[in-house]
Design a protein around this motif. Structure first.
Motif, PDB file in Angstrom:
ATOM      1  N   ASP A 195      34.046 106.575  89.916  1.00 41.81           N
ATOM      2  CA  ASP A 195      33.938 107.409  88.716  1.00 41.81           C
ATOM      3  C   ASP A 195      33.246 108.737  88.988  1.00 41.81           C
ATOM      4  O   ASP A 195      33.622 109.757  88.428  1.00 41.81           O
ATOM      5  N   ALA A 196      32.212 108.708  89.840  1.00 40.02           N
ATOM      6  CA  ALA A 196      31.441 109.926  90.095  1.00 40.02           C
ATOM      7  C   ALA A 196      30.704 109.805  91.421  1.00 40.02           C
ATOM      8  O   ALA A 196      30.372 108.702  91.861  1.00 40.02           O
ATOM      9  N   MET A 197      30.463 110.962  92.045  1.00 37.14           N
ATOM     10  CA  MET A 197      29.690 111.029  93.281  1.00 37.14           C
ATOM     11  C   MET A 197      28.806 112.262  93.211  1.00 37.14           C
ATOM     12  O   MET A 197      29.206 113.277  92.642  1.00 37.14           O
ATOM     13  N   SER A 198      27.623 112.164  93.807  1.00 34.16           N
ATOM     14  CA  SER A 198      26.766 113.341  93.922  1.00 34.16           C
ATOM     15  C   SER A 198      25.914 113.217  95.177  1.00 34.16           C
ATOM     16  O   SER A 198      25.611 112.111  95.621  1.00 34.16           O
ATOM     17  N   ALA A 199      25.561 114.351  95.746  1.00 33.19           N
ATOM     18  CA  ALA A 199      24.704 114.424  96.926  1.00 33.19           C
ATOM     19  C   ALA A 199      24.424 115.893  97.190  1.00 33.19           C
ATOM     20  O   ALA A 199      25.036 116.770  96.572  1.00 33.19           O
ATOM     21  N   ASP A 218      34.243  95.696  81.933  1.00 35.21           N
ATOM     22  CA  ASP A 218      33.527  96.899  81.514  1.00 35.21           C
ATOM     23  C   ASP A 218      32.331  97.198  82.409  1.00 35.21           C
ATOM     24  O   ASP A 218      31.606  98.164  82.178  1.00 35.21           O
ATOM     25  N   ALA A 219      32.105  96.361  83.412  1.00 38.67           N
ATOM     26  CA  ALA A 219      30.937  96.532  84.284  1.00 38.67           C
ATOM     27  C   ALA A 219      31.129  97.735  85.198  1.00 38.67           C
ATOM     28  O   ALA A 219      32.236  98.093  85.574  1.00 38.67           O
ATOM     29  N   SER A 220      30.026  98.355  85.538  1.00 36.46           N
ATOM     30  CA  SER A 220      30.054  99.441  86.515  1.00 36.46           C
ATOM     31  C   SER A 220      28.812  99.318  87.373  1.00 36.46           C
ATOM     32  O   SER A 220      27.860  98.625  87.031  1.00 36.46           O
ATOM     33  N   GLN A 221      28.806  99.978  88.489  1.00 33.05           N
ATOM     34  CA  GLN A 221      27.652  99.934  89.379  1.00 33.05           C
ATOM     35  C   GLN A 221      27.381 101.316  89.948  1.00 33.05           C
ATOM     36  O   GLN A 221      28.286 102.132  90.089  1.00 33.05           O
ATOM     37  N   GLN A 222      26.109 101.554  90.242  1.00 35.47           N
ATOM     38  CA  GLN A 222      25.722 102.805  90.885  1.00 35.47           C
ATOM     39  C   GLN A 222      25.008 102.465  92.170  1.00 35.47           C
ATOM     40  O   GLN A 222      24.125 101.599  92.195  1.00 35.47           O
ATOM     41  N   ILE A 223      25.394 103.126  93.232  1.00 35.77           N
ATOM     42  CA  ILE A 223      24.796 102.927  94.543  1.00 35.77           C
ATOM     43  C   ILE A 223      24.103 104.223  94.928  1.00 35.77           C
ATOM     44  O   ILE A 223      24.698 105.301  94.835  1.00 35.77           O
TER      45      ILE A 223
END
Length: 177
Positions: free
Chosen positions: A114-118, A150-155
């Motif tokens: 869904d999204a990435m940032s760095a 509906d679950a999501s995860q952030q790493i």
């Protein structure tokens, strides 16, 4: 050289901006203000649309560099960073690799991410520019992924490497320096 706003194009790449300089000997086009560059697919639809304060297109090196608050639209995907360096195909009309430097973010685009940032993100596309194959995120890296239902995860890690399969599945490597 012209200080006025001027459109330019070759093949499936076109653009515009102000303060344009063209070095014919080295085949380098520089846009010093209000840079906009668009690559199109074979159907003539926009594949990637770059906007930034300035841009340099080096046709001999097959490289497009866009600086100063870069914004890129790639279908439903929105990409932003301080600087973007695109490695182009031999015809300079397909983005095959995109380096985002400084405050890099990628939102949307479908698939499992869904999204990435760095601080820095490298996006490695297939030779035809159609699909993302691999991603490298460095410096306070974060990836938000769709889970089941509906679950999501952030790493979150200092560095993240993603290998993406043709079906959108991914293999992720987290690194700590």
């Amino acid at each position: 050289r012209t200080p006025a706003g001027v459109p330019f194009g070759k093949g499936r790449m076109s653009g515009s901006g102000a303060g344009i300089t063209y070095d014919q000997t080295n085949n380098v086009l520089e846009v010093s203000e209000q840079a906009r560059v668009t690559t199109r697919n074979e159907a003539g639809e926009p594949a990637m649309e770059f906007a930034g304060g300035r841009a340099t297109l080096d046709r001999m090196q097959h490289r497009l560099t866009v600086d100063n608050s870069v914004h890129v639209d790639r279908g439903e995907e929105v990409i932003e960073s301080d600087r973007a360096i695109a490695s182009l195909s031999q015809n300079d009309d397909i983005v095959q690799f995109l380096e985002l430097r400084g405050n890099a973010r990628v939102q949307g685009g479908g698939g499992g991410i869904d999204a990435m940032s760095a601080n820095d993100i490298d996006l490695d596309y297939t030779d035809d520019g159609q699909r993302l194959e691999a991603v490298r995120l460095d410096g306070t890296a974060a990836v938000a992924r769709k889970g089941t239902g509906d679950a999501s995860q952030q790493i979150v890690a200092e560095s993240i490497r993603l290998q993406l399969a043709g079906d959108g599945s991914s293999h992720m490597v987290l690194e700590r320096n």
